[in-house]
Design an enzyme around this catalytic site. Sequence first.
Site, PDB file in Angstrom:
ATOM      1  N   LYS A 176     -38.885  79.962 -57.260  1.00  0.00           N
ATOM      2  CA  LYS A 176     -37.814  80.098 -56.265  1.00  0.00           C
ATOM      3  C   LYS A 176     -37.554  78.688 -55.751  1.00  0.00           C
ATOM      4  CE  LYS A 176     -36.440  80.543 -52.421  1.00  0.00           C
ATOM      5  NZ  LYS A 176     -35.482  79.554 -51.896  1.00  0.00           N
ATOM      6  N   GLU A 388     -43.492  66.629 -36.944  1.00  0.00           N
ATOM      7  CA  GLU A 388     -42.895  66.152 -38.194  1.00  0.00           C
ATOM      8  C   GLU A 388     -41.365  66.159 -38.070  1.00  0.00           C
ATOM      9  OE1 GLU A 388     -42.699  68.681 -41.759  1.00  0.00           O
ATOM     10  OE2 GLU A 388     -43.532  67.009 -42.887  1.00  0.00           O
TER      11      GLU A 388
HETATM   12  P1  NAD Z   1     -39.195  75.152 -46.123  1.00  0.00           P
HETATM   13  O1  NAD Z   1     -40.530  75.650 -45.732  1.00  0.00           O
HETATM   14  O2  NAD Z   1     -38.061  75.353 -45.187  1.00  0.00           O
HETATM   15  O3  NAD Z   1     -38.728  75.838 -47.487  1.00  0.00           O
HETATM   16  C1  NAD Z   1     -39.505  75.748 -48.667  1.00  0.00           C
HETATM   17  C2  NAD Z   1     -39.185  76.925 -49.568  1.00  0.00           C
HETATM   18  O4  NAD Z   1     -39.643  78.127 -48.964  1.00  0.00           O
HETATM   19  C3  NAD Z   1     -37.692  77.132 -49.822  1.00  0.00           C
HETATM   20  O5  NAD Z   1     -37.521  77.478 -51.176  1.00  0.00           O
HETATM   21  C4  NAD Z   1     -37.343  78.305 -48.913  1.00  0.00           C
HETATM   22  O6  NAD Z   1     -36.244  79.062 -49.341  1.00  0.00           O
HETATM   23  C5  NAD Z   1     -38.628  79.116 -48.982  1.00  0.00           C
HETATM   24  N1  NAD Z   1     -38.870  80.016 -47.861  1.00  0.00           N
HETATM   25  C6  NAD Z   1     -38.511  79.852 -46.556  1.00  0.00           C
HETATM   26  N2  NAD Z   1     -38.966  80.881 -45.818  1.00  0.00           N
HETATM   27  C7  NAD Z   1     -39.625  81.722 -46.656  1.00  0.00           C
HETATM   28  C8  NAD Z   1     -40.308  82.954 -46.483  1.00  0.00           C
HETATM   29  N3  NAD Z   1     -40.428  83.529 -45.298  1.00  0.00           N
HETATM   30  N4  NAD Z   1     -40.865  83.545 -47.576  1.00  0.00           N
HETATM   31  C9  NAD Z   1     -40.772  82.960 -48.795  1.00  0.00           C
HETATM   32  N5  NAD Z   1     -40.123  81.796 -49.021  1.00  0.00           N
HETATM   33  C10 NAD Z   1     -39.570  81.168 -47.963  1.00  0.00           C
HETATM   34  O7  NAD Z   1     -39.391  73.620 -46.481  1.00  0.00           O
HETATM   35  P2  NAD Z   1     -38.266  72.553 -46.838  1.00  0.00           P
HETATM   36  O8  NAD Z   1     -37.467  72.299 -45.603  1.00  0.00           O
HETATM   37  O9  NAD Z   1     -37.581  72.978 -48.091  1.00  0.00           O
HETATM   38  O10 NAD Z   1     -39.125  71.254 -47.193  1.00  0.00           O
HETATM   39  C11 NAD Z   1     -39.544  70.309 -46.253  1.00  0.00           C
HETATM   40  C12 NAD Z   1     -40.982  70.564 -45.850  1.00  0.00           C
HETATM   41  O11 NAD Z   1     -41.805  70.549 -47.003  1.00  0.00           O
HETATM   42  C13 NAD Z   1     -41.558  69.505 -44.932  1.00  0.00           C
HETATM   43  O12 NAD Z   1     -42.308  70.136 -43.931  1.00  0.00           O
HETATM   44  C14 NAD Z   1     -42.479  68.709 -45.843  1.00  0.00           C
HETATM   45  O13 NAD Z   1     -43.540  68.045 -45.194  1.00  0.00           O
HETATM   46  C15 NAD Z   1     -42.970  69.768 -46.755  1.00  0.00           C
HETATM   47  N6  NAD Z   1     -43.459  69.194 -48.001  1.00  0.00           N
HETATM   48  C16 NAD Z   1     -44.803  69.149 -48.239  1.00  0.00           C
HETATM   49  C17 NAD Z   1     -45.284  68.583 -49.408  1.00  0.00           C
HETATM   50  C18 NAD Z   1     -46.770  68.506 -49.706  1.00  0.00           C
HETATM   51  O14 NAD Z   1     -47.114  68.220 -50.847  1.00  0.00           O
HETATM   52  N7  NAD Z   1     -47.648  68.725 -48.745  1.00  0.00           N
HETATM   53  C19 NAD Z   1     -44.396  68.056 -50.345  1.00  0.00           C
HETATM   54  C20 NAD Z   1     -43.036  68.103 -50.062  1.00  0.00           C
HETATM   55  C21 NAD Z   1     -42.563  68.688 -48.902  1.00  0.00           C
END
Ligand code: NAD
Length: 494
Positions: A176, A388
């Site tokens: 996804k 963050e």
């Molecule tokens: P996000 O959590 O908003 O979304 C990530 C994914 O989860 C998307 O595909 C979204 O559609 C899905 N999603 C959202 N709610 C969900 C739910 N309830 N159930 C299932 N899927 C759901 O994150 P983002 O805004 O896309 O990315 C930025 C974040 O990612 C930042 O916090 C960043 O630090 C983190 N990040 C972490 C790493 C790591 O390796 N630790 C790497 C890259 C990004």
Amino acid sequence: MISNFIGGQFRAGSGGKSFPDTNPADGSLIDQVSEASQSDVHDAVQSARAALDGPWGRLTLAQRCDMLHAVADAVDRRADDFIAAEIADTGKPHALASHLDIPRGAANFRVFADVVRNVPTECFTGQAPDGKPVLNYALRRPKGVVAVVCPWNLPLLLMTWKVGPALACGNTVVVKPSEETPATATLLGEVMNQVGVPAGVYNVVHGFGPGSAGEFLTTHPGVDAITFTGETSTGAAIMRASAGGIKPVSMELGGKNPAIVFADANLDVVAAGLARSVFENTGQVCLGTERVYVQRPVFDAVVQRLAETARGLRPGRPTDAATNFGPLVSASHQAKVLGYYQLARDEGARVVCGGGVPAMPDALRGGAWIEPTVWTGLAHGSRTAREEIFGPCCAVIPFDTEAEALTLANDTPYGLAASVYTRDIDRAHRFASKLRVGLVWINAWFVRDLRTPFGGSGQSGLGREGGVHSLEFYTELSNVCIKLEPTDAGAAHA
Ligand code: NAD
């Protein structure tokens, strides 16, 4: 229309719903994305199951790994298509997409195919109480159908970081991608078909989180494991939603990473390191630096170097060779980051540079542009210095002693990464061992061997991926214990 990819076929969502994919550089519409319904997600999981028990499961390890090398080669051959799609979805500069995102997207298949091919098996020989020999060996079986839920900041790179090892270990996947960046995951479906990866091994479902494809996938009973990269709060929601099924989860979450600059550091190295860790990818890197602690004698010099770097960045059309600074991923993320820019002022920050939206030419005015920003004067406990932001900004805060720097760096619920700048080798090792993070760089940033463990502690994540550590998540270990019954038959034949 950007379609779902289910059972080797590109399919429109059965619910007839779609959403726009927008170019963040100018706000233009790239395409509509077909949203997967609950029944489409079910079909994707069923296809993944059928492939697992069918053609994929029947391949030998060598055949599987050769096929993943072929996937990597095919991504390389179509690099221009992947680069164009990634740039349109994210707005990142061409140099970044072509040097980091897409080559690493291909490398993730090669590296994990080679790791899995070469990993040894645990084996013990011993004796049963009656003195007869006993042989124990550990078998690695694939976990099964793995749900891969991805963010938007490094779309292909972070997705293949999970899909590569999952497939190398013999699993099948349903991906996804983020609703903001659906293109390269879909393009990878074409590559899978071209290379001859069996239908159902790699599936893509498009949509959002709650009430959409993300939730349908992570709560589906046919999913055996969930690997997620994204925000900490989303990770918590997925863990809650999947708890009933006792599913293994791997969580790569948010961070508020510190850089610690000691007065003895080489300031050219510091300037180069911070220029990347604060501003690269417009600050949208989970490993990026948002807190910079600087020992007082070099505080002013470091602030000045950071501000010079920020002022020298060149925002512009991402495909232009001169552009080295892109927009944020979306208007909504821009609004969030600008909210923090206001909060910083409210919390008493001195805005050394940036703090707003840059003036852009007419053609780019509809984009999610933001100024790279450096603050001083913020208290370590301020929200700006604790939460963050995920933008091109940092709070620079002075310290006097090594002990004080350690306390400041560790005073966070997160624990993803840290960079330490010093020429004192003893201090570097001492300090690194006391930082509560999954990854420490010394005099560097974002240089890491893909065979090493990667992940965060605290609210930055759960589990480690990378090299053999990925095998811990993507395989199930079974121990086989055999009691041997030596007879005299061998002697009789001799
Ligand atoms: P996000 O959590 O908003 O979304 C990530 C994914 O989860 C998307 O595909 C979204 O559609 C899905 N999603 C959202 N709610 C969900 C739910 N309830 N159930 C299932 N899927 C759901 O994150 P983002 O805004 O896309 O990315 C930025 C974040 O990612 C930042 O916090 C960043 O630090 C983190 N990040 C972490 C790493 C790591 O390796 N630790 C790497 C890259 C990004």
